[in-house]
Every structure is written in structure tokens, then in C-alpha cells.
Design a protein around this motif. Structure first.
Motif, PDB file in Angstrom:
ATOM      1  N   GLN A 126      -3.831  -8.145 -38.026  1.00 41.03           N
ATOM      2  CA  GLN A 126      -2.684  -8.261 -38.875  1.00 41.03           C
ATOM      3  C   GLN A 126      -2.128  -7.018 -39.361  1.00 41.03           C
ATOM      4  O   GLN A 126      -1.955  -6.649 -40.553  1.00 41.03           O
ATOM      5  CB  GLN A 126      -3.052  -9.082 -40.325  1.00 41.03           C
ATOM      6  N   VAL A 127      -1.790  -6.129 -38.314  1.00 42.39           N
ATOM      7  CA  VAL A 127      -1.166  -4.671 -38.646  1.00 42.39           C
ATOM      8  C   VAL A 127      -0.045  -4.573 -37.423  1.00 42.39           C
ATOM      9  O   VAL A 127      -0.194  -5.296 -36.453  1.00 42.39           O
ATOM     10  CB  VAL A 127      -2.284  -3.568 -38.372  1.00 42.39           C
ATOM     11  N   ALA A 128       0.596  -3.732 -37.350  1.00 43.70           N
ATOM     12  CA  ALA A 128       1.592  -3.410 -36.313  1.00 43.70           C
ATOM     13  C   ALA A 128       1.110  -3.015 -35.093  1.00 43.70           C
ATOM     14  O   ALA A 128       0.064  -2.335 -35.096  1.00 43.70           O
ATOM     15  CB  ALA A 128       2.585  -2.338 -37.062  1.00 43.70           C
ATOM     16  N   ARG A 129       1.664  -3.367 -34.236  1.00 47.02           N
ATOM     17  CA  ARG A 129       1.496  -2.867 -32.714  1.00 47.02           C
ATOM     18  C   ARG A 129       1.195  -1.138 -32.621  1.00 47.02           C
ATOM     19  O   ARG A 129       0.271  -0.877 -32.141  1.00 47.02           O
ATOM     20  CB  ARG A 129       2.253  -3.537 -31.693  1.00 47.02           C
ATOM     21  N   ALA A 130       2.339  -0.543 -33.151  1.00 45.08           N
ATOM     22  CA  ALA A 130       2.218   0.825 -33.388  1.00 45.08           C
ATOM     23  C   ALA A 130       0.773   1.473 -34.168  1.00 45.08           C
ATOM     24  O   ALA A 130       0.358   2.347 -33.709  1.00 45.08           O
ATOM     25  CB  ALA A 130       3.136   1.358 -34.041  1.00 45.08           C
ATOM     26  N   THR A 131       0.188   0.509 -35.120  1.00 46.48           N
ATOM     27  CA  THR A 131      -0.636   1.053 -35.787  1.00 46.48           C
ATOM     28  C   THR A 131      -2.163   0.868 -34.859  1.00 46.48           C
ATOM     29  O   THR A 131      -2.930   1.981 -34.961  1.00 46.48           O
ATOM     30  CB  THR A 131      -0.938   0.220 -37.012  1.00 46.48           C
ATOM     31  N   VAL A 132      -2.029  -0.028 -33.990  1.00 46.94           N
ATOM     32  CA  VAL A 132      -3.269  -0.302 -33.138  1.00 46.94           C
ATOM     33  C   VAL A 132      -3.161   0.677 -32.248  1.00 46.94           C
ATOM     34  O   VAL A 132      -4.201   1.203 -31.898  1.00 46.94           O
ATOM     35  CB  VAL A 132      -3.279  -1.790 -32.411  1.00 46.94           C
ATOM     36  N   GLN A 133      -2.026   1.142 -31.626  1.00 51.52           N
ATOM     37  CA  GLN A 133      -1.773   2.278 -30.704  1.00 51.52           C
ATOM     38  C   GLN A 133      -2.271   3.368 -31.082  1.00 51.52           C
ATOM     39  O   GLN A 133      -3.011   4.179 -30.126  1.00 51.52           O
ATOM     40  CB  GLN A 133      -0.523   2.050 -29.941  1.00 51.52           C
ATOM     41  N   ASN A 134      -1.602   4.028 -32.298  1.00 53.46           N
ATOM     42  CA  ASN A 134      -2.167   5.192 -32.854  1.00 53.46           C
ATOM     43  C   ASN A 134      -3.513   5.160 -33.151  1.00 53.46           C
ATOM     44  O   ASN A 134      -4.200   6.113 -33.015  1.00 53.46           O
ATOM     45  CB  ASN A 134      -1.195   5.411 -34.015  1.00 53.46           C
TER      46      ASN A 134
END
Length: 140
Positions: free
Chosen positions: A28-36
Motif C-alpha cells: 500500500q505504497v507508491a511504486r517509486a517508493t518500492v523501487q527506491n
């Protein structure tokens, strides 16, 4: 490392090939958060690689074993180096107690299994070994 990092690692342990979009949705977070987060965990050396797991029936023909090794006090590094270099040694653990090292082994046949046991016992610095063949694995 915070709770989000631990949750992300747990999901990657379950399936290291899970798409970033699916990870983000589950967390339940943004895709960019996961990538980072993944990039940071890799850069910091928390995540050092990815692996695969086979269905048990694909691995059924291999012999799996656990070998405990007692090492002379000043030879542990040298023995670990030799064991790390062997293709049949899947994991190697330094442990406390009667044994100094525990290795998980995967071999193609009993002949290779016997040869490996003999070569480990002949290593300089190895005092004793005990090896058990794995009959079944119940949790992965």
C-alpha cells in the motif's frame, strides 16, 4: 531498516520476481517508493542477491544433506574458504556448540556424496564431521 523494509524483504523472500507494481499494491505504497527501497537495500548491502527455489519434485533426484564440521581452532577461515569453493555446498553457517560449521549440501548421486565427505574429512584443519541425509523438507 524499518517495518516497511522488513515487509518488503518478506515479500521478496516469498517471490523475488514479484513485479514492483504488485509489491507496491501489497504494501500500500507508491511504486517509486518500492523501487527506491529496493535500490537502497541493495546499495547498503542488505540485499546481496536473488535466488530461485525449485518445486520439490524437480529437485527430487538430488541428494540433500546437512554436514556438521569440527575445525581446529586456528583453521576455521581456511576450511570455510575451501567449503565455499565447492559447488555442492549450498549454504555454510558458523555455529556454536560441539560443531563449528554446518553446511547444506546438494549432490547428484551417492558417489559424489561419498567423494565430498572424503574430501572434507581430508581437509587440513578438519577434526571431525557428521553428515545426515535430508529425507524431507516441511517448510520453505
Amino acid at each position: 531498516m524499518n517495518d516497511l523494509d522488513r515487509q518488503l524483504i518478506a515479500l521478496l523472500r516469498e517471490n523475488a520476481r514479484m513485479p514492483v507494481v504488485a509489491l507496491a499494491k501489497k504494501l500500500q505504497v507508491a511504486r517509486a517508493t518500492v523501487q527506491n527501497r529496493i535500490a537502497r537495500l541493495e546499495q547498503d548491502g542488505v540485499i546481496v542477491g536473488y535466488t530461485l527455489r525449485l518445486r520439490p519434485e524437480e529437485d527430487a533426484q538430488q541428494i540433500r544433506a546437512i554436514m556438521s564440521v569440527a575445525v581446529e581452532s586456528n583453521r576455521e577461515e581456511a576450511v570455510m574458504r575451501m567449503l565455499r569453493g565447492h559447488v555442492a555446498v549450498v549454504t555454510l553457517h558458523s555455529v556454536n556448540g560441539h560443531w563449528d560449521l554446518v553446511a547444506e549440501l546438494r549432490l547428484e548421486n551417492l558417489e559424489a556424496f561419498e567423494q565430498l565427505i572424503g574430501s572434507v574429512r581430508a581437509m587440513s584443519g578438519v577434526k571431525a564431521t557428521e553428515t545426515s541425509i535430508v529425507l524431507a523438507t516441511y517448510k520453505m
